[in-house]
Design an enzyme around this catalytic site. Structure first.
Site, PDB file in Angstrom:
ATOM      1  N   ALA A  40       0.872  -1.174   0.000  1.00 43.63           N
ATOM      2  CA  ALA A  40       0.000   0.000   0.000  1.00 43.63           C
ATOM      3  C   ALA A  40       0.908   1.221   0.000  1.00 43.63           C
ATOM      4  CB  ALA A  40      -0.890  -0.023   1.237  1.00 43.63           C
ATOM      5  N   GLY A  91       0.732  -4.839   1.194  1.00 47.71           N
ATOM      6  CA  GLY A  91      -0.556  -4.843   0.507  1.00 47.71           C
ATOM      7  C   GLY A  91      -0.487  -5.461  -0.882  1.00 47.71           C
ATOM      8  N   GLU A 105      -0.824  -9.026  -0.203  1.00 51.16           N
ATOM      9  CA  GLU A 105      -2.203  -9.281   0.237  1.00 51.16           C
ATOM     10  C   GLU A 105      -3.176  -9.223  -0.934  1.00 51.16           C
ATOM     11  OE1 GLU A 105      -3.158  -7.679   4.336  1.00 51.16           O
ATOM     12  OE2 GLU A 105      -1.504  -6.378   3.769  1.00 51.16           O
ATOM     13  N   GLU A 115       4.745  -5.258   7.072  1.00 54.00           N
ATOM     14  CA  GLU A 115       3.971  -4.237   7.793  1.00 54.00           C
ATOM     15  C   GLU A 115       4.456  -4.012   9.223  1.00 54.00           C
ATOM     16  OE1 GLU A 115       2.533  -6.396   5.664  1.00 54.00           O
ATOM     17  OE2 GLU A 115       0.770  -5.497   4.716  1.00 54.00           O
TER      18      GLU A 115
END
Ligand code: HXC
Length: 257
Positions: A65, A108, A111, A131
């Site tokens: 992300a 992310g 993910e 993370e």
């Protein structure tokens, strides 16, 4: 919709989405995820499309992300905007989604690949969930999907140590289904997607629904769903066609009904 962060195209019955923020290693900003959702919806509604590929570039599928976007957010910000809710939309897509991963699939990015139905990896692919090193935890399904896909030992190892694993370890662990030479990645992903897209679309959707349900349901409920779904297949033209074609030693002509 005009896209700024992704490139959308089709190849036969396959919908292709390429993440396209190369300078930021395809970091998944909210704007990019919203565009991804729109592209996925477009393919979902397009009867000519039977499978979808999401890919990045040689260096990165997606390096996570967007940290720049997240850095200054407060608890009040993330609560009020329900930060990351746009990442859930992929779960509504009933057509199969293949992640074709080359280079980094981190945080992310990893993910998001996990939220797809199949991951095919180039030999250069690298996966990690870093993370915790940034003072957060995986928040787009990583803690839940990694455990289901790899089991507790590997999931805890990856999440708590943020160790990066290569394509070979990812394949041995069950994170990816196939590893191919980097220069063959798109050829192999397209061949896989075209094969799926050539099957009866309602049959493929039922198979995806049943397998996905196995992650959520107790065995008896999952078996009941599977039985209901296979029974419903016998209402399809394509079941009659598929079985007739087998017995007549010819290729079936599926009509997606
Ligand atoms: C924003 C990012 C980014 C990210 C890379 N960039 N990853 N920007 N968010 N996740 C940017 C860098 O800031 C840099 O911009 C440019 O991309 C190139 O990256 P470099 O670091 O210079 O490249 P390199 O030295 O080759 O290192 C590659 C790398 C490293 C090992 C992949 O970029 C890296 O560690 N990235 C962060 C990985 C990460 O922590 N991801 C998890 C994010 S948190 P400039 O402007 O300097 O050129 C996350 C939370 C999920 O995903 C929560 C739920 C969704």
């Amino acid at each position: 919709m005009a896209y700024e962060n992704i490139i959308v195209s089709t190849e036969g019955g396959v919908g292709l989405i390429q993440l396209n923020r190369p300078k930021a290693l395809n970091a998944l900003s909210t704007a990019m995820v919203i565009e991804l959702n729109a592209a996925l919806d477009g393919f979902e509604q397009n009867d000519g499309i039977g499978a979808i590929i999401i890919t990045g570039n040689e260096k990165a599928f997606a390096a996570g992300a967007d940290v720049r976007e997240m850095k200054d957010k407060t608890f009040a910000d993330v609560k009020s905007e329900n930060f990351l809710h746009s990442w859930d939309h992929i779960n509504n897509i009933t057509k199969p989604i293949i992640a074709a991963v080359s280079g980094f699939a981190l945080g992310g990015g990893c993910e998001f690949a996990l939220a797809c139905d199949i991951i095919i990896a180039a030999e250069t692919a690298k996966f990690s969930l870093p993370e915790t090193s940034l003072g957060i935890i995986p928040g787009a399904g990583g803690t839940q999907r990694l455990l289901r896909a790899l089991g507790k030992a590997k999931a805890m190892d990856m999440i708590l140590t943020h160790r990066m694993i290569d394509a070979g370890e990812a394949e041995r662990s069950g994170l990816v289904s196939r590893v191919v030479p980097a220069d063959q990645l798109m050829k192999e992903a397209l061949a896989m997607a075209a094969k799926i897209a050539g099957l009866s679309h309602p049959v493929v959707k039922a198979a995806k629904q049943a397998v996905k349900a196995a992650e959520e349901l107790p065995l008896s409920a999952g078996l009941k769903l599977e039985r209901d779904l296979i029974h419903s297949m016998f209402d399809l033209h394509d079941q009659k066609e598929g079985m007739a074609a087998f017995l007549e030693k010819r290729t079936p002509k599926f009509e997606n009904r």
